[in-house]
Motif scaffolding. Structure first.
Motif, PDB file in Angstrom:
ATOM      1  N   ALA A 292       0.845  -1.201   0.000  1.00 46.86           N
ATOM      2  CA  ALA A 292       0.000   0.000   0.000  1.00 46.86           C
ATOM      3  C   ALA A 292       0.877   1.247   0.000  1.00 46.86           C
ATOM      4  CB  ALA A 292      -0.914  -0.003   1.225  1.00 46.86           C
ATOM      5  N   GLY A 293       0.461   2.239  -0.778  1.00 46.73           N
ATOM      6  CA  GLY A 293       1.232   3.470  -0.860  1.00 46.73           C
ATOM      7  C   GLY A 293       2.328   3.435  -1.907  1.00 46.73           C
ATOM      8  N   THR A 294       2.475   2.317  -2.637  1.00 49.48           N
ATOM      9  CA  THR A 294       3.459   2.228  -3.711  1.00 49.48           C
ATOM     10  C   THR A 294       2.741   1.853  -5.009  1.00 49.48           C
ATOM     11  OG1 THR A 294       3.992  -0.149  -3.644  1.00 49.48           O
ATOM     12  CG2 THR A 294       5.028   1.265  -1.983  1.00 49.48           C
ATOM     13  N   GLU A 295       3.436   2.041  -6.127  1.00 49.28           N
ATOM     14  CA  GLU A 295       2.903   1.636  -7.426  1.00 49.28           C
ATOM     15  C   GLU A 295       3.698   0.477  -8.000  1.00 49.28           C
ATOM     16  OE1 GLU A 295       0.778   5.186  -9.657  1.00 49.28           O
ATOM     17  OE2 GLU A 295       2.870   5.693  -9.225  1.00 49.28           O
ATOM     18  N   GLY A 296       4.342  -0.291  -7.103  1.00 49.92           N
ATOM     19  CA  GLY A 296       5.094  -1.435  -7.560  1.00 49.92           C
ATOM     20  C   GLY A 296       6.294  -1.022  -8.394  1.00 49.92           C
ATOM     21  N   PRO A 297       6.662  -1.851  -9.348  1.00 44.65           N
ATOM     22  CA  PRO A 297       7.873  -1.569 -10.131  1.00 44.65           C
ATOM     23  C   PRO A 297       7.652  -0.630 -11.310  1.00 44.65           C
ATOM     24  CG  PRO A 297       6.937  -3.657 -10.820  1.00 44.65           C
ATOM     25  CD  PRO A 297       6.073  -3.165  -9.666  1.00 44.65           C
ATOM     26  N   PHE A 298       6.421  -0.224 -11.591  1.00 43.89           N
ATOM     27  CA  PHE A 298       6.130   0.429 -12.862  1.00 43.89           C
ATOM     28  C   PHE A 298       6.783   1.793 -13.052  1.00 43.89           C
ATOM     29  CE2 PHE A 298       2.963  -2.789 -12.146  1.00 43.89           C
ATOM     30  CZ  PHE A 298       3.090  -3.504 -13.321  1.00 43.89           C
ATOM     31  N   PRO A 299       6.866   2.643 -12.025  1.00 45.94           N
ATOM     32  CA  PRO A 299       7.623   3.884 -12.237  1.00 45.94           C
ATOM     33  C   PRO A 299       9.084   3.602 -12.619  1.00 45.94           C
ATOM     34  CG  PRO A 299       6.257   4.057 -10.277  1.00 45.94           C
ATOM     35  CD  PRO A 299       6.194   2.632 -10.704  1.00 45.94           C
ATOM     36  N   GLU A 300       9.662   2.537 -12.016  1.00 47.97           N
ATOM     37  CA  GLU A 300      11.051   2.201 -12.335  1.00 47.97           C
ATOM     38  C   GLU A 300      11.153   1.603 -13.734  1.00 47.97           C
ATOM     39  OE1 GLU A 300      13.272   3.345 -10.317  1.00 47.97           O
ATOM     40  OE2 GLU A 300      11.593   3.980  -9.057  1.00 47.97           O
ATOM     41  N   PHE A 301      10.161   0.808 -14.149  1.00 48.37           N
ATOM     42  CA  PHE A 301      10.142   0.282 -15.516  1.00 48.37           C
ATOM     43  C   PHE A 301      10.146   1.435 -16.530  1.00 48.37           C
ATOM     44  CE2 PHE A 301       7.915  -4.070 -14.634  1.00 48.37           C
ATOM     45  CZ  PHE A 301       9.071  -4.523 -14.029  1.00 48.37           C
ATOM     46  N   GLN A 302       9.293   2.449 -16.274  1.00 45.69           N
ATOM     47  CA  GLN A 302       9.222   3.570 -17.214  1.00 45.69           C
ATOM     48  C   GLN A 302      10.537   4.335 -17.250  1.00 45.69           C
ATOM     49  OE1 GLN A 302       5.739   6.009 -17.075  1.00 45.69           O
ATOM     50  NE2 GLN A 302       6.667   7.698 -18.196  1.00 45.69           N
ATOM     51  N   ARG A 303      11.138   4.579 -16.104  1.00 47.46           N
ATOM     52  CA  ARG A 303      12.429   5.275 -16.067  1.00 47.46           C
ATOM     53  C   ARG A 303      13.491   4.472 -16.824  1.00 47.46           C
ATOM     54  NH1 ARG A 303      14.779   5.606 -11.074  1.00 47.46           N
ATOM     55  NH2 ARG A 303      16.061   7.361 -11.752  1.00 47.46           N
ATOM     56  N   TRP A 304      13.428   3.151 -16.693  1.00 45.45           N
ATOM     57  CA  TRP A 304      14.387   2.267 -17.370  1.00 45.45           C
ATOM     58  C   TRP A 304      14.260   2.412 -18.892  1.00 45.45           C
ATOM     59  CZ3 TRP A 304      18.157  -0.291 -14.860  1.00 45.45           C
ATOM     60  CH2 TRP A 304      18.814  -1.358 -15.481  1.00 45.45           C
ATOM     61  N   PHE A 305      13.017   2.335 -19.391  1.00 42.54           N
ATOM     62  CA  PHE A 305      12.802   2.488 -20.829  1.00 42.54           C
ATOM     63  C   PHE A 305      13.118   3.907 -21.289  1.00 42.54           C
ATOM     64  CE2 PHE A 305       9.577  -1.205 -20.822  1.00 42.54           C
ATOM     65  CZ  PHE A 305      10.539  -2.096 -21.284  1.00 42.54           C
ATOM     66  N   ASP A 306      12.721   4.897 -20.505  1.00 38.79           N
ATOM     67  CA  ASP A 306      12.987   6.277 -20.900  1.00 38.79           C
ATOM     68  C   ASP A 306      14.486   6.527 -21.066  1.00 38.79           C
ATOM     69  OD1 ASP A 306      10.304   6.846 -20.886  1.00 38.79           O
ATOM     70  OD2 ASP A 306      10.324   8.002 -19.027  1.00 38.79           O
ATOM     71  N   HIS A 307      15.277   5.920 -20.198  1.00 36.51           N
ATOM     72  CA  HIS A 307      16.731   6.116 -20.269  1.00 36.51           C
ATOM     73  C   HIS A 307      17.333   5.382 -21.463  1.00 36.51           C
ATOM     74  CE1 HIS A 307      20.857   6.745 -18.913  1.00 36.51           C
ATOM     75  NE2 HIS A 307      21.062   5.446 -19.082  1.00 36.51           N
ATOM     76  N   TYR A 308      16.992   4.090 -21.594  1.00 33.45           N
ATOM     77  CA  TYR A 308      17.678   3.269 -22.589  1.00 33.45           C
ATOM     78  C   TYR A 308      17.058   3.331 -23.977  1.00 33.45           C
ATOM     79  CZ  TYR A 308      20.519   1.320 -18.873  1.00 33.45           C
ATOM     80  OH  TYR A 308      21.415   1.157 -17.839  1.00 33.45           O
ATOM     81  N   LEU A 309      15.778   3.719 -24.098  1.00 36.25           N
ATOM     82  CA  LEU A 309      15.147   3.809 -25.413  1.00 36.25           C
ATOM     83  C   LEU A 309      15.022   5.253 -25.899  1.00 36.25           C
ATOM     84  CD1 LEU A 309      14.396   0.855 -24.617  1.00 36.25           C
ATOM     85  CD2 LEU A 309      12.278   1.181 -25.876  1.00 36.25           C
ATOM     86  N   LEU A 310      14.738   6.176 -24.976  1.00 37.39           N
ATOM     87  CA  LEU A 310      14.583   7.582 -25.362  1.00 37.39           C
ATOM     88  C   LEU A 310      15.851   8.398 -25.131  1.00 37.39           C
ATOM     89  CD1 LEU A 310      11.019   8.393 -23.940  1.00 37.39           C
ATOM     90  CD2 LEU A 310      11.637   7.616 -26.237  1.00 37.39           C
ATOM     91  N   GLY A 311      16.790   7.837 -24.369  1.00 36.80           N
ATOM     92  CA  GLY A 311      18.031   8.551 -24.113  1.00 36.80           C
ATOM     93  C   GLY A 311      17.938   9.612 -23.038  1.00 36.80           C
ATOM     94  N   LYS A 312      16.921   9.534 -22.165  1.00 35.61           N
ATOM     95  CA  LYS A 312      16.777  10.530 -21.104  1.00 35.61           C
ATOM     96  C   LYS A 312      17.862  10.336 -20.040  1.00 35.61           C
ATOM     97  CE  LYS A 312      11.821  11.512 -21.413  1.00 35.61           C
ATOM     98  NZ  LYS A 312      10.526  11.570 -20.664  1.00 35.61           N
ATOM     99  N   GLY A 313      18.435  11.435 -19.607  1.00 34.52           N
ATOM    100  CA  GLY A 313      19.445  11.390 -18.556  1.00 34.52           C
ATOM    101  C   GLY A 313      18.804  11.456 -17.185  1.00 34.52           C
ATOM    102  N   ASN A 314      18.042  10.405 -16.830  1.00 33.72           N
ATOM    103  CA  ASN A 314      17.315  10.418 -15.554  1.00 33.72           C
ATOM    104  C   ASN A 314      18.087   9.741 -14.419  1.00 33.72           C
ATOM    105  OD1 ASN A 314      17.084   7.717 -16.260  1.00 33.72           O
ATOM    106  ND2 ASN A 314      14.924   7.867 -16.851  1.00 33.72           N
ATOM    107  N   GLY A 315      19.317   9.287 -14.682  1.00 32.09           N
ATOM    108  CA  GLY A 315      20.148   8.729 -13.632  1.00 32.09           C
ATOM    109  C   GLY A 315      19.791   7.329 -13.191  1.00 32.09           C
ATOM    110  N   VAL A 316      18.954   6.618 -13.969  1.00 31.53           N
ATOM    111  CA  VAL A 316      18.515   5.303 -13.534  1.00 31.53           C
ATOM    112  C   VAL A 316      19.682   4.329 -13.409  1.00 31.53           C
ATOM    113  CG1 VAL A 316      18.018   4.403 -15.849  1.00 31.53           C
ATOM    114  CG2 VAL A 316      16.724   3.560 -13.896  1.00 31.53           C
ATOM    115  N   GLU A 317      20.708   4.534 -14.220  1.00 29.94           N
ATOM    116  CA  GLU A 317      21.856   3.621 -14.159  1.00 29.94           C
ATOM    117  C   GLU A 317      22.660   3.792 -12.872  1.00 29.94           C
ATOM    118  OE1 GLU A 317      23.569   7.400 -15.913  1.00 29.94           O
ATOM    119  OE2 GLU A 317      21.641   6.330 -15.828  1.00 29.94           O
TER     120      GLU A 317
END
Length: 690
Positions: A292-317
């Motif tokens: 409760a109070g979390t959205e599971g892994p999905f925000p991290e999944f999106q950050r992962w794709f945004d970094h590696y597919l879109l090239g966003k410098g979001n620091g996920v690595e």
């Protein structure tokens, strides 16, 4: 000739059109879905659906291969409502009905060789379609995650990253045959779900021109697959083909699971295989939901794709490589949001120390079990034997992993998910209450000496957090069929002292026990994550196998503890100081911090160790293990005496382990700890027992 003002206006219009074409579709634009058909090299017709927001212009592509017959990624996607059925409008989404499922022809092979080849071939095709910009991310949940893990030995074109929830690294031991026992409950759910969806899609298939013959073939193939799974109870070539293998790809994987997922073991093992290529591990929740109070892994999944597919410098690595949600005392507490967050750089967590807790007949006065035993930091001096019946146990209590997938409905009746109800038919071994909080996180092992009254029996062990009010919540389980007493040493995890703390069972062939024969078994617990609060107890249960599994014949298991049969639990503790403080002086067993006082040391001479056989038996073989090297001795003349020569040892602590086998097949183990003086030091008598 066009005038300058008109020419300028035309250039502005063209520039604006190019700008608009390069922008993502407007938020809230209607989703466009296009059905596709891909023909495989063996002629199977795979139905797929590509979707995009507003249009199907070239975008990075997120792909999923599913046997669950959905027609769009939004229908299959397991994210919370806040994600709206997708990670972002910046991507297009392709979902593929795997062969023999949905509207695809052929026969589904439970992520076998044909399914794996389909993954590679579809990706090579999709990469160059007009709705793909050549950058692909792989998403999967459960079966669709397994489809990716099992295909990693094949070149997967244009894939930049993957986000995978649950799934297996080894379909045999991670889901369908844990411990060599048929996990028929989850297997039946998968088969019925795939079969039901296949049947439900039949009318639509006929309307779209699919041959009824191909649908019949798919159904017969699914039934044949179910029979084939039951026909392969050992881990043979059938299962080797459905196991993750060394891969030829280098893209990073963000793996997610939970400590209570029905496929919990797989992502941990996959992460260890993929760690070197920048992969990360989340333990946030999967089949069992998320706290409760979390959205599971999905925000991290999106950050992962945004970094590696879109090239966003979001620091996920740069995020912690391993992030875990550890429940405070139970699965129910975890889901309610009562958790401890632990981050680390690897798995098992660096600094983990496995504490040795020996099964003891001394009464704990805390359980209504058949024996009410205790767990001790030292080996009981004499051997004891205690029995329990091998009858199917209440699965909602004794199988927390499968129970977690049933949803919140099962928690309405607390007695169904607590271990107290199985006390009368089980053996229990309980620690005294912790005086300080302790985090138990990692794989665990149970080395136990058992004789069964039947040639085939099952060992089912459960770890529970016992709250001050007496409620016992299952927080981990280990399973093993007694037909598999061996382990593969080279693939087993050992701690710094060489002790096996995560046994890798050898399920390649059965070795049934003679009824009444005592043998040592090494039971693997799937990864455990629990925060034991001060005042709580840890309890080990030995009980009949879960009712979710295909049971062996009824009988009795006779458990030996103490003396020459030192049955023990190896428990992963993340902070040794907290464990020692919580357990009191003298509680830190082998593998704990060195003592401040300089121990007695030995140098360059032979030690004599006496190994005694039970009365009426003789020792016929001995294995000596010293610093990872093993020497096997046969034709023992003086069976009770072993001489170990200590030469050229560096200064430091080491352990000598002696394993003996009697003429009746009984195994005996002794372990001694010594401190080497190294060169130039006086030799002193060795210390005591380890």
């Amino acid at each position: 000739m066009v005038s300058s003002p008109i020419r300028f206006a035309l250039l502005c219009v063209v520039a604006l059109a190019l700008l608009l074409a390069s922008l993502p579709a407007a938020a809230g634009a209607a989703t466009v879905t296009q059905p596709l058909t891909f023909t495989t090299s063996d002629g199977a017709q795979l139905r797929a659906y590509v979707s995009g927001e507003g249009d199907l212009r070239a975008r990075p592509l997120v792909v999923e291969f599913s046997p669950y017959a959905e027609t769009s990624f939004a229908q299959q996607f397991a994210g919370p409502a806040s994600f709206g059925g997708s990670f972002s409008a910046a991507y297009n989404y392709l979902i593929v009905n795997q062969r023999g499922t949905g509207l695809s022809t052929g026969v589904w092979g439970a992520e076998g060789p044909h399914d794996q080849r389909d993954v590679a071939d579809v990706l090579a095709w999709a990469c160059h379609q007009p709705w793909s910009d050549g950058h692909i991310g792989l998403y999967g949940f459960s079966a669709s995650a397994i489809a990716v893990y099992n295909s990693l030995h094949l070149p997967l074109a244009c894939v930049d990253a993957a986000s995978l929830m649950a799934g297996t690294a080894d379909l045999y031991r991670d889901l369908l045959y844990p411990g060599g026992i048929s996990n028929i409950g989850p297997g039946a759910v998968v088969g019925l779900t795939v079969g039901g969806l296949l049947l439900g899609s039949a009318p639509s298939g006929v309307q779209q021109g699919e041959s009824p013959v191909s649908q019949l073939q798919a159904g017969i193939g699914l039934a044949t697959l179910s029979a084939e799974i039951l026909a392969h109870p050992t881990e043979d070539s059938f299962w080797d083909a459905r196991t993750q293998r060394p891969d030829v790809n280098r893209f990073p994987v963000l793996a997610d699971t939970s400590f209570y997922d029905p496929e919990a073991r797989g992502p941990f093992e996959s992460f260890k295989l993929l760690r070197s290529r920048g992969s990360h591990l989340l333990v946030f929740g999967a089949h069992d939901g998320y706290p409760a109070g979390t959205e599971g892994p999905f925000p991290e999944f999106q950050r992962w794709f945004d970094h590696y597919l879109l090239g966003k410098g979001n620091g996920v690595e740069r995020d912690p490589v391993v992030q875990t949600f550890v429940g405070n005392g139970s699965r129910e507490a975890l889901l309610s949001g009562s958790l401890t967050r632990i981050n680390a750089s690897d798995w098992p967590l660096p600094g983990t120390r496995w504490q040795r807790l020996y099964l003891s007949p001394a009464r704990a006065a805390s359980a209504n079990s058949l024996n009410d035993g205790t767990l001790s930091a030292s080996v009981p001096a004499s051997r004891s034997v205690e029995a329990y019946p091998t009858l199917p146990s209440l699965p909602t209590a004794t199988d927390p992993h499968t129970t977690a997938a049933l949803g919140a409905g099962v928690d309405v009746v607390p007695a169904l998910t607590q271990m107290n109800v199985v006390d009368p038919l089980s053996l229990t071994y309980t620690l005294a209450p912790f005086s300080h909080a302790v985090d138990v996180v990692g794989p665990a092992s149970l080395d136990v000496f058992v004789a069964a009254t039947t040639p085939l029996s099952d060992l089912h062990a459960v770890l529970a957090d016992v709250w001050p009010n007496g409620s016992a919540f299952p927080v981990g389980q280990g399973r093993l069929r007694t037909s598999y007493p061996k382990i593969v040493a080279s693939r087993s995890l050992t701690d710094s002292s060489g002790e096996v703390v995560q046994p890798y069972g050898d399920y390649s062939a059965t070795a049934p026990a003679i009824p009444g024969q005592t043998r040592e078994y090494h039971v693997e617990f799937w990864p455990i994550g629990n925060h034991f609060a001060a005042g709580h107890r840890l309890r080990l249960y030995l009980v009949g196998s879960s009712g979710f599994m295909l049971p062996g014949p009824p009988g009795l298991n006779l458990v030996s503890a103490g003396g020459v049969t030192p049955s023990r639990l190896l428990l992963p503790v993340t902070a040794l100081s907290a464990w020692c403080a919580a357990r009191g002086p003298g509680s830190c067993t082998a593998g704990s911090r060195p003592r401040a006082a300089s121990p007695a040391c030995v140098r360059g001479h032979a030690l004599t160790i006496h190994l005694r056989a039970p009365r009426g038996q003789r020792i016929v073989a001995i294995t000596v293990t010293l610093r990872g090297r093993r020497i096997v001795l046969h034709h023992i003349r003086r069976a009770a005496i072993v001489r170990v020569r200590l030469t050229r040892l560096p200064r430091g602590s080491f352990r000598v382990r002696i394993d003996g086998v009697t003429n009746r097949g009984e195994r005996i183990r002794l372990t001694r700890s010594y401190h080497s003086c190294g060169s130039g030091q006086r030799t002193r008598r060795p210390g005591g027992r380890g």
